[in-house]
Design an enzyme around this catalytic site. Structure first.
Site, mmCIF file in Angstrom:
data_model
loop_
_atom_site.group_PDB
_atom_site.id
_atom_site.type_symbol
_atom_site.label_atom_id
_atom_site.label_comp_id
_atom_site.label_asym_id
_atom_site.label_seq_id
_atom_site.Cartn_x
_atom_site.Cartn_y
_atom_site.Cartn_z
ATOM 1 N N CYS A 74 0.798 -1.242 0.000
ATOM 2 C CA CYS A 74 0.000 0.000 0.000
ATOM 3 C C CYS A 74 0.825 1.284 0.000
ATOM 4 O O CYS A 74 0.679 2.111 -0.901
ATOM 5 C CB CYS A 74 -0.947 -0.008 1.192
ATOM 6 N N LYS A 113 6.245 -7.060 6.634
ATOM 7 C CA LYS A 113 6.139 -6.870 8.086
ATOM 8 C C LYS A 113 5.745 -8.214 8.691
ATOM 9 O O LYS A 113 5.362 -9.135 7.956
ATOM 10 C CB LYS A 113 5.144 -5.774 8.439
HETATM 11 P P1 NAD Z 1 -5.087 -8.391 -3.839
HETATM 12 O O1 NAD Z 1 -4.190 -8.248 -5.004
HETATM 13 O O2 NAD Z 1 -4.663 -9.198 -2.660
HETATM 14 O O3 NAD Z 1 -6.502 -8.976 -4.310
HETATM 15 C C1 NAD Z 1 -7.203 -8.529 -5.435
HETATM 16 C C2 NAD Z 1 -8.061 -9.693 -5.917
HETATM 17 O O4 NAD Z 1 -8.982 -9.207 -6.901
HETATM 18 C C3 NAD Z 1 -7.271 -10.820 -6.591
HETATM 19 O O5 NAD Z 1 -7.569 -12.050 -5.973
HETATM 20 C C4 NAD Z 1 -7.742 -10.780 -8.058
HETATM 21 O O6 NAD Z 1 -7.773 -12.061 -8.667
HETATM 22 C C5 NAD Z 1 -9.134 -10.192 -7.901
HETATM 23 N N1 NAD Z 1 -9.681 -9.543 -9.108
HETATM 24 C C6 NAD Z 1 -9.121 -8.597 -9.890
HETATM 25 N N2 NAD Z 1 -9.965 -8.239 -10.875
HETATM 26 C C7 NAD Z 1 -11.092 -8.967 -10.720
HETATM 27 C C8 NAD Z 1 -12.330 -9.050 -11.432
HETATM 28 N N3 NAD Z 1 -12.570 -8.304 -12.493
HETATM 29 N N4 NAD Z 1 -13.272 -9.919 -10.980
HETATM 30 C C9 NAD Z 1 -13.034 -10.696 -9.898
HETATM 31 N N5 NAD Z 1 -11.883 -10.661 -9.191
HETATM 32 C C10 NAD Z 1 -10.920 -9.801 -9.591
HETATM 33 O O7 NAD Z 1 -5.427 -6.900 -3.404
HETATM 34 P P2 NAD Z 1 -5.600 -6.354 -1.896
HETATM 35 O O8 NAD Z 1 -4.287 -6.282 -1.212
HETATM 36 O O9 NAD Z 1 -6.724 -7.054 -1.258
HETATM 37 O O10 NAD Z 1 -6.028 -4.836 -2.194
HETATM 38 C C11 NAD Z 1 -7.288 -4.535 -2.780
HETATM 39 C C12 NAD Z 1 -7.498 -3.034 -2.675
HETATM 40 O O11 NAD Z 1 -7.596 -2.659 -1.294
HETATM 41 C C13 NAD Z 1 -6.372 -2.186 -3.251
HETATM 42 O O12 NAD Z 1 -6.918 -1.035 -3.827
HETATM 43 C C14 NAD Z 1 -5.548 -1.808 -2.035
HETATM 44 O O13 NAD Z 1 -4.832 -0.622 -2.206
HETATM 45 C C15 NAD Z 1 -6.624 -1.663 -0.979
HETATM 46 N N6 NAD Z 1 -6.171 -1.887 0.392
HETATM 47 C C16 NAD Z 1 -5.319 -2.908 0.663
HETATM 48 C C17 NAD Z 1 -4.923 -3.128 1.990
HETATM 49 C C18 NAD Z 1 -3.959 -4.239 2.317
HETATM 50 O O14 NAD Z 1 -3.453 -4.251 3.435
HETATM 51 N N7 NAD Z 1 -3.705 -5.181 1.409
HETATM 52 C C19 NAD Z 1 -5.416 -2.310 3.026
HETATM 53 C C20 NAD Z 1 -6.310 -1.289 2.711
HETATM 54 C C21 NAD Z 1 -6.679 -1.081 1.387
#
Ligand code: NAD
Length: 448
Positions: free
Chosen positions: A268, A329
């Site tokens: 992030c 982390k």
């Molecule tokens: P990630 O990469 O772990 O997961 C994204 C998932 O979405 C994947 O499994 C992918 O296959 C799926 N995907 C993508 N396009 C798709 C579609 N069209 N249909 C169905 N599935 C689809 O991502 P994440 O770490 O969970 O982050 C998601 C969002 O949340 C990002 O914008 C990130 O910045 C935000 N965020 C993340 C965190 C964190 O700690 N990881 C915390 C707060 C906010």
């Protein structure tokens, strides 16, 4: 209320499991068919404390009749039954290296809108630049003109490693809505948390989007600040740990995100800093502090390489450097933009031999660095090492048997990039100890 969540990553799956645990009916959808199959078998695709237990609990509710949580691929999902659809797909850095890549989000929004029922609400949980919700609303209106779908922003603030706890007991819930209907549904979803006193910020979509970026940029700024002070501490013969403690006790400052280390990383902060700076430029303003934080972080990371080089006697070529910790982390297996992985890549380029271990992140690291020499645990990792580097402060590394490590290494030299190890115990076992911003420790050792 029926909820659908697009994306079963760190945010989507945690959101799905937590909302199901609050009594809502949830369908989690991912385009990754293997992931969906894993979830249906009851396997959790990544390491997140408490998540496996929560998913198992929801599966138990399943068997009682009303399915509270199910998993689907987009082709079989029943989006037309959902009152609310959350988008929780990734928004990584674009190939241009600056802006947020919104292609997955817009594609998912467009596909979803076509299947959603009339007056349903589409909620953007992914982190998206200010104005994305407006653009998605226009896209949705043209993809499904008769559906009157509202688009809301509900950014997520959970921390990997504590995601379940953070989701269920968040510091705040932020919702940005364009309609009373969307706001009412979101308040209803979060009602059990709000009843427990969790503060609610109900604002505009654009403001909600910016709250998320401003929060992450501020956290990155705190880290960059203390790391810059750590660099000064090393020259001034002082201890950043005491400086950090002395600052953090001031309630106006606070102690969190004030620990010196190898520089920020993770999935992030780096990408969100870049995207915020880009947004600033789009609006014609140079966000100088945000740009500086990125530079300070890079320069600090370069100093970590110098530290490891110095511990190797000035040149890492041909030296065996053993890394304890790879995840960005502790308590996660996520290695996206992990400082450990960045440092390892730089050291490999300089001709070092790297051996590495991590309690959870070996598999993900090997996907980024195929062929990396990995070890099962810290003791196996230390065998023949010229330098040991503590890169991720997993609790289990704090309790290592340093005499046993000393017996395994070739040269007793330890670089603690997290200031996590008991320096005196490390030294007592015969190691030279170098931390980050801890010159006073070095001076004490020289004096003794
Ligand atoms: P990630 O990469 O772990 O997961 C994204 C998932 O979405 C994947 O499994 C992918 O296959 C799926 N995907 C993508 N396009 C798709 C579609 N069209 N249909 C169905 N599935 C689809 O991502 P994440 O770490 O969970 O982050 C998601 C969002 O949340 C990002 O914008 C990130 O910045 C935000 N965020 C993340 C965190 C964190 O700690 N990881 C915390 C707060 C906010």
């Amino acid at each position: 209320m029926r909820i659908a969540i697009i994306g079963t990553g760190y945010v989507g799956l945690v959101t799905g499991a937590c909302l199901a645990s609050l009594g809502l009916t949830v369908e989690c959808i991912d385009r990754d068919a293997e992931r969906v199959a894993q979830l249906r078998r009851g396997e959790v695709p990544f390491y997140e404390p408490g998540l496996a237990e929560l998913l198992a609990q929801c599966r138990l509710i399943d068997s009682s009749g009303t399915p509270s949580l199910r998993f689907s691929t987009p082709d079989v999902a029943t989006l037309s039954e959902a009152d609310v659809v959350f988008l929780a797909v990734g928004t990584p850095t674009s190939p241009d290296g600056q802006s947020a890549d919104l292609r997955a989000l817009t594609a998912a929004a467009e596909d979803t809108a076509r299947q959603m029922r009339s007056r349903a609400v589409l909620i953007i949980k992914s982190t998206t630049p200010v104005g994305t919700g407006d653009a998605v609303a226009r896209l949705v209106a043209s993809a499904a003109p008769q559906s009157f779908i509202s688009v809301a922003s509900n950014p997520e603030f959970l921390r990997e490693g504590r995601a379940v706890e953070d989701f269920l007991s968040p510091s705040r819930v932020v919702i940005g809505c364009d309609s009373e209907h969307a706001e009412m549904l979101l308040k209803c979803i979060y009602e059990p948390l709000l009843e427990n006193g969790v503060p609610l910020i109900a604002t505009t979509r654009r403001t909600a989007e910016l709250i998320k970026y401003a929060s992450n940029a501020f956290l990155a700024t705190k880290l960059a600040f203390i790391n810059e002070i750590a660099d000064l501490c090393e020259l001034a013969g002082t201890d950043v740990e005491a400086v950090s403690q002395g600052m953090g006790l001031d309630p106006r400052i606070g102690s969190q995100y004030l620990q010196a280390g190898p520089g920020h990383g993770g999935s992030c902060l780096p990408k969100d800093l870049l995207a915020l700076a880009h947004t600033g430029r789009q609006f014609g303003i140079n966000l100088q502090l945000v740009e500086a934080v990125k530079r300070v972080n890079e320069e600090h990371q370069a100093r970590m390489i110098e530290k490891i080089e110095a511990a190797c006697g000035g040149n890492v070529e041909g030296k065996t450097i053993s890394f304890l910790g790879l995840a960005f982390k502790p308590e996660t297996d996520d290695v996206r933009k992990s400082p450990a992985v960045a440092l390892i890549s730089m050291l490999l380029e300089r001709g070092a031999h790297i051996r590495a271990t991590d309690p959870q992140a070996l598999h993900n690291t090997q996907r980024l660095l195929p062929g990396l020499d990995v070890a099962e645990n810290a003791y196996a990792c230390a065998v023949g090492a010229d330098v040991l580097v503590l890169a991720t402060d997993w609790d289990e590394y704090r309790e290592l048997d340093f005499a046993r490590l000393r017996a395994a290494v070739r040269t007793p030299s330890l670089v603690d990039l997290r200031n996590a190890l008991p320096a005196s115990a490390v030294r007592a076992a015969g190691f030279s100890y170098v931390g980050v911003g801890r010159a006073s420790l070095t001076i004490e050792r020289d004096d003794s």
